[in-house]
Design a protein around this motif. Structure first.
Motif, PDB file in Angstrom:
ATOM      1  N   GLY A   1      26.903  69.125 -41.909  1.00  0.00           N
ATOM      2  CA  GLY A   1      27.989  68.489 -42.632  1.00  0.00           C
ATOM      3  C   GLY A   1      28.525  67.221 -41.986  1.00  0.00           C
ATOM      4  N   THR A   2      27.806  66.680 -41.026  1.00  0.00           N
ATOM      5  CA  THR A   2      28.266  65.480 -40.320  1.00  0.00           C
ATOM      6  C   THR A   2      27.344  64.306 -40.637  1.00  0.00           C
ATOM      7  OG1 THR A   2      29.143  66.822 -38.515  1.00  0.00           O
ATOM      8  CG2 THR A   2      28.793  64.482 -38.079  1.00  0.00           C
ATOM      9  N   TYR A   3      27.924  63.249 -41.178  1.00  0.00           N
ATOM     10  CA  TYR A   3      27.180  62.005 -41.406  1.00  0.00           C
ATOM     11  C   TYR A   3      27.230  61.192 -40.118  1.00  0.00           C
ATOM     12  CZ  TYR A   3      25.545  57.732 -43.653  1.00  0.00           C
ATOM     13  OH  TYR A   3      24.824  56.620 -43.994  1.00  0.00           O
ATOM     14  N   LYS A   4      26.069  60.786 -39.641  1.00  0.00           N
ATOM     15  CA  LYS A   4      25.973  60.203 -38.304  1.00  0.00           C
ATOM     16  C   LYS A   4      25.601  58.728 -38.400  1.00  0.00           C
ATOM     17  CE  LYS A   4      24.057  64.715 -37.401  1.00  0.00           C
ATOM     18  NZ  LYS A   4      23.895  64.999 -38.859  1.00  0.00           N
ATOM     19  N   ILE A   5      26.344  57.915 -37.681  1.00  0.00           N
ATOM     20  CA  ILE A   5      26.130  56.459 -37.665  1.00  0.00           C
ATOM     21  C   ILE A   5      25.967  56.003 -36.222  1.00  0.00           C
ATOM     22  CG2 ILE A   5      27.116  54.198 -38.244  1.00  0.00           C
ATOM     23  CD1 ILE A   5      28.837  55.684 -40.350  1.00  0.00           C
ATOM     24  N   VAL A   6      24.989  55.132 -35.994  1.00  0.00           N
ATOM     25  CA  VAL A   6      24.843  54.474 -34.696  1.00  0.00           C
ATOM     26  C   VAL A   6      24.876  52.972 -34.944  1.00  0.00           C
ATOM     27  CG1 VAL A   6      23.430  54.149 -32.641  1.00  0.00           C
ATOM     28  CG2 VAL A   6      23.410  56.365 -33.826  1.00  0.00           C
ATOM     29  N   GLN A   7      25.824  52.303 -34.323  1.00  0.00           N
ATOM     30  CA  GLN A   7      25.891  50.851 -34.445  1.00  0.00           C
ATOM     31  C   GLN A   7      25.815  50.215 -33.063  1.00  0.00           C
ATOM     32  OE1 GLN A   7      29.594  50.820 -36.655  1.00  0.00           O
ATOM     33  NE2 GLN A   7      30.730  50.025 -34.878  1.00  0.00           N
ATOM     34  N   TYR A   8      25.282  49.000 -33.033  1.00  0.00           N
ATOM     35  CA  TYR A   8      25.046  48.313 -31.762  1.00  0.00           C
ATOM     36  C   TYR A   8      26.007  47.135 -31.644  1.00  0.00           C
ATOM     37  CZ  TYR A   8      21.005  51.296 -31.500  1.00  0.00           C
ATOM     38  OH  TYR A   8      20.199  52.404 -31.440  1.00  0.00           O
ATOM     39  N   GLU A   9      26.753  47.130 -30.561  1.00  0.00           N
ATOM     40  CA  GLU A   9      27.829  46.165 -30.396  1.00  0.00           C
ATOM     41  C   GLU A   9      27.635  45.333 -29.136  1.00  0.00           C
ATOM     42  OE1 GLU A   9      31.430  48.401 -30.349  1.00  0.00           O
ATOM     43  OE2 GLU A   9      31.223  49.084 -32.433  1.00  0.00           O
ATOM     44  N   PRO A  10      28.146  44.108 -29.138  1.00  0.00           N
ATOM     45  CA  PRO A  10      28.068  43.281 -27.925  1.00  0.00           C
ATOM     46  C   PRO A  10      28.918  43.866 -26.806  1.00  0.00           C
ATOM     47  CG  PRO A  10      29.451  42.232 -29.581  1.00  0.00           C
ATOM     48  CD  PRO A  10      28.809  43.411 -30.246  1.00  0.00           C
ATOM     49  N   LEU A  11      28.620  43.453 -25.591  1.00  0.00           N
ATOM     50  CA  LEU A  11      29.289  43.994 -24.411  1.00  0.00           C
ATOM     51  C   LEU A  11      30.616  43.307 -24.117  1.00  0.00           C
ATOM     52  CD1 LEU A  11      26.127  44.096 -22.123  1.00  0.00           C
ATOM     53  CD2 LEU A  11      27.169  46.033 -23.287  1.00  0.00           C
ATOM     54  N   GLY A  12      30.671  42.010 -24.369  1.00  0.00           N
ATOM     55  CA  GLY A  12      31.856  41.236 -24.008  1.00  0.00           C
ATOM     56  C   GLY A  12      31.456  40.008 -23.213  1.00  0.00           C
TER      57      GLY A  12
ATOM     58  N   GLU B   1      13.365  43.522 -26.048  1.00  0.00           N
ATOM     59  CA  GLU B   1      13.959  44.233 -24.918  1.00  0.00           C
ATOM     60  C   GLU B   1      15.056  43.399 -24.273  1.00  0.00           C
ATOM     61  OE1 GLU B   1      13.500  47.350 -23.865  1.00  0.00           O
ATOM     62  OE2 GLU B   1      12.184  47.642 -25.600  1.00  0.00           O
ATOM     63  N   GLY B   2      14.859  42.095 -24.215  1.00  0.00           N
ATOM     64  CA  GLY B   2      15.887  41.219 -23.673  1.00  0.00           C
ATOM     65  C   GLY B   2      17.157  41.253 -24.495  1.00  0.00           C
ATOM     66  N   MET B   3      17.010  41.416 -25.802  1.00  0.00           N
ATOM     67  CA  MET B   3      18.181  41.510 -26.682  1.00  0.00           C
ATOM     68  C   MET B   3      18.936  42.813 -26.445  1.00  0.00           C
ATOM     69  SD  MET B   3      19.347  39.548 -29.167  1.00  0.00           S
ATOM     70  CE  MET B   3      20.474  39.590 -30.546  1.00  0.00           C
ATOM     71  N   LYS B   4      18.208  43.899 -26.253  1.00  0.00           N
ATOM     72  CA  LYS B   4      18.843  45.203 -26.081  1.00  0.00           C
ATOM     73  C   LYS B   4      19.754  45.240 -24.852  1.00  0.00           C
ATOM     74  CE  LYS B   4      15.119  47.858 -28.271  1.00  0.00           C
ATOM     75  NZ  LYS B   4      14.008  48.823 -28.029  1.00  0.00           N
ATOM     76  N   ASN B   5      19.429  44.423 -23.851  1.00  0.00           N
ATOM     77  CA  ASN B   5      20.227  44.416 -22.631  1.00  0.00           C
ATOM     78  C   ASN B   5      21.642  43.891 -22.846  1.00  0.00           C
ATOM     79  OD1 ASN B   5      18.465  45.504 -20.658  1.00  0.00           O
ATOM     80  ND2 ASN B   5      17.320  43.597 -20.599  1.00  0.00           N
ATOM     81  N   TYR B   6      21.876  43.248 -23.983  1.00  0.00           N
ATOM     82  CA  TYR B   6      23.200  42.677 -24.250  1.00  0.00           C
ATOM     83  C   TYR B   6      23.920  43.417 -25.383  1.00  0.00           C
ATOM     84  CZ  TYR B   6      21.934  39.013 -21.050  1.00  0.00           C
ATOM     85  OH  TYR B   6      21.570  38.335 -19.916  1.00  0.00           O
ATOM     86  N   LEU B   7      23.467  44.642 -25.651  1.00  0.00           N
ATOM     87  CA  LEU B   7      24.079  45.465 -26.685  1.00  0.00           C
ATOM     88  C   LEU B   7      24.384  46.853 -26.141  1.00  0.00           C
ATOM     89  CD1 LEU B   7      21.626  44.535 -29.558  1.00  0.00           C
ATOM     90  CD2 LEU B   7      24.050  43.932 -29.517  1.00  0.00           C
ATOM     91  N   GLN B   8      25.366  47.504 -26.731  1.00  0.00           N
ATOM     92  CA  GLN B   8      25.653  48.887 -26.373  1.00  0.00           C
ATOM     93  C   GLN B   8      25.779  49.708 -27.660  1.00  0.00           C
ATOM     94  OE1 GLN B   8      29.280  48.895 -24.132  1.00  0.00           O
ATOM     95  NE2 GLN B   8      30.328  47.486 -25.503  1.00  0.00           N
ATOM     96  N   PRO B   9      25.174  50.898 -27.680  1.00  0.00           N
ATOM     97  CA  PRO B   9      25.243  51.716 -28.890  1.00  0.00           C
ATOM     98  C   PRO B   9      26.568  52.459 -28.989  1.00  0.00           C
ATOM     99  CG  PRO B   9      23.921  52.808 -27.227  1.00  0.00           C
ATOM    100  CD  PRO B   9      24.309  51.485 -26.646  1.00  0.00           C
ATOM    101  N   LYS B  10      27.059  52.562 -30.177  1.00  0.00           N
ATOM    102  CA  LYS B  10      28.252  53.368 -30.449  1.00  0.00           C
ATOM    103  C   LYS B  10      27.884  54.391 -31.524  1.00  0.00           C
ATOM    104  CE  LYS B  10      32.408  51.656 -30.700  1.00  0.00           C
ATOM    105  NZ  LYS B  10      33.531  50.821 -31.172  1.00  0.00           N
ATOM    106  N   THR B  11      28.164  55.661 -31.245  1.00  0.00           N
ATOM    107  CA  THR B  11      27.873  56.737 -32.178  1.00  0.00           C
ATOM    108  C   THR B  11      29.142  57.153 -32.904  1.00  0.00           C
ATOM    109  OG1 THR B  11      26.054  57.551 -30.812  1.00  0.00           O
ATOM    110  CG2 THR B  11      27.004  59.088 -32.400  1.00  0.00           C
TER     111      THR B  11
END
Length: 486
Positions: free
Chosen positions: A132-143, A464-474
């Motif tokens: 019953g849980t809808y799950k979202i993962v979004q990728y956000e900048p670090l700052g 991979e270089g792009m991923k280093n500047y993102l953080q996942p939020k669930t």
């Protein structure tokens, strides 16, 4: 041509709040280039970080296509000013003008590559199923992110660090190397002309003390460092002891070239000589340990000796378009390389060709081939970072792999063979982050770059270089809440 020597903070050039400056001499003839390069003080570092922090919310929320447009405009400006930027790099660290231009073309492609990602970073979603849980993962900048560049490829290293960061919505503080600060200092006018808002990208200069300030800074969320292994360790420790900021390290290398007896010798010699000597051997992933199968060793050694002798005739004034190979970056680097060669002679290492200073001015070292240094010799185990290769032989594939992996580094490698099965088999067993087959390794915007073991961790370039500047939020949404009774 005027030289920008100021700091670029919050969209404006400014003098350092301290009186400290750097002096740049020509590696070609020791002449003074400038003694006015501004060194960032603690206050300047704080100001740069504060500007980036203030700019972050707006830049993060800027539509992806608008960020992309600005990045593409900046890439266009780099291309339009390639002569000026190449000249500034050449006079500071001795890179031949022909090489300096090529080493700006790559970064132009990197900026355009990452501009294509702006606003196109998808998240993930998963259906409720029985929970019953809808799950979202979004990728956000670090700052606020930061980068520290080495001196041997300023534009490439700056692009690897800044382009994915700002494409993802981060803001940035970049520290150029104290050996080659001039071309990156010129970026300020181009950043403004491209339309970057104030504070999104800030560029400062200084030696290790300034890098330490960035690594320790509590408002920086990620730092990417390119340089020596000892300095990289210091960055990691400072980052950990401060706010546990993320760290990407691209450190040293002592890369192997494996040349099998079915290889095209002419091709292997070209890449082990002219390919290796581009930028005067000052390339972190260049294959300086050349391992040759016994059956072709004598033929290869004769040919590579001739190629290194010929390379000597192509060294000269970096400002000349005819020059292929220039001096080392500065006196300190020159003394380091000459010290290694002196130590090698003291150990009895045979110098097949080269090993001497060229002229009485500048920092020119004759292209050098060392034969059969001991496995524990410093010229064989340590990164020299100059126009010096060591040649040893091997009997079979098993020994070649063992020799190749007998190092604490793992950045680059090359394999020469006409047997593609062998090439891929050996490549899978080489402990290195990059492998070139039948060619000196060349970077690409599409593929990740980085090392194994003490050559660092994390990757720059590619997705991979792009991923280093993102953080996942669930985010989990409970879909089973009954409707409110009216």
């Amino acid at each position: 041509m005027s030289i920008r020597a100021e700091l670029f903070i919050n969209g404006e050039y400014r003098q350092s709040s301290s009186s400290e400056t750097l002096t740049i001499h020509s590696p070609h003839d020791d002449s003074l280039i400038t003694d006015l390069v501004q060194v960032a003080s603690p206050k300047d570092v704080d100001d740069a970080v504060s500007a980036a922090k203030a700019a972050f919310p707006s830049w993060r929320d800027t539509a992806g296509h608008k960020r992309a447009r600005i990045m593409l405009k900046f890439a266009d400006l780099l291309e339009q000013h390639i002569e000026m930027l190449a000249h500034l790099e050449s006079i500071a660290m001795g890179q031949p003008i022909s090489v300096a231009k090529k080493m700006i073309l790559g970064p132009i492609a990197i900026w355009r590559y990452y501009a294509g990602f702006a606003g196109k970073l998808p998240g993930e979603s998963y259906p409720p199923d029985e929970d019953g849980t809808y799950k979202i993962v979004q990728y956000e900048p670090l700052g606020v992110c930061s980068g520290i560049c080495a001196w041997n490829g300023s534009h490439v290293l700056a692009a690897w660090k800044m382009a994915p960061a700002v494409a993802a919505g981060n803001t940035f503080v970049l520290k150029s190397s104290e050996k080659s600060p001039l071309s990156l200092a010129a970026y300020g006018d181009l950043l403004n002309a491209a339309g970057f808002p104030k504070g999104v990208i800030n560029i400062i200069t200084g030696a290790g003390a300034v890098g330490e300030m960035l690594a320790k800074h509590m408002d920086i969320r990620k730092i990417a460092f390119t340089g020596s292994a000892p300095a990289g360790r210091a960055v990691q420790i400072a980052a950990t002891k401060s706010n546990m900021k993320r760290v990407t390290l691209e450190l040293g290398g002592k890369s192997p070239a494996l040349i099998f007896d079915d290889a095209n010798i002419e091709n292997a010699v070209f890449h082990s000589a002219e390919g290796f000597l581009r930028n005067s051997g000052q390339i972190c992933f260049a294959s300086s340990r050349v391992l040759v199968q016994e059956g072709i060793a004598q033929e290869f050694i004769r040919a590579v000796k001739s190629a290194f002798e010929d390379a000597r005739t192509k060294m000269g004034d970096p400002s000349s378009g005819e020059t292929l190979f220039g001096p080392l970056a500065d006196k300190k680097q020159f003394e380091r390389v000459m010290g290694f060669l002196a130590d090698g002679r003291a150990e009895g290492v045979e110098v097949l060709v080269g090993g001497e200073r060229i002229g009485d001015k500048g920092t020119y070292v004759q292209p050098t081939v060392l034969l059969n240094p001991g496995l524990d010799s410093k010229v064989y185990t340590d990164e020299i970072f100059g126009p010096v290769i060591s040649v040893r032989t091997f009997r079979d594939e098993e020994e070649a792999i063992a020799l190749a992996n007998n190092t604490e580094y793992g950045l680059g490698s090359t394999i020469y063979t006409q047997d593609i099965g062998r090439a891929l088999r050996v490549a899978s067993k080489i402990e290195a982050g990059t492998v070139g087959i039948n060619s000196a390794f060349g970077t690409s915007p599409q593929t990740p770059f980085g090392g194994f073991k003490q050559s660092g961790y994390g990757r720059e370039s590619g997705i991979e270089g792009m991923k280093n500047y993102l953080q996942p939020k669930t985010i989990h949404v409970n879909m089973m809440v009954p409707p409110k009774k009216v």
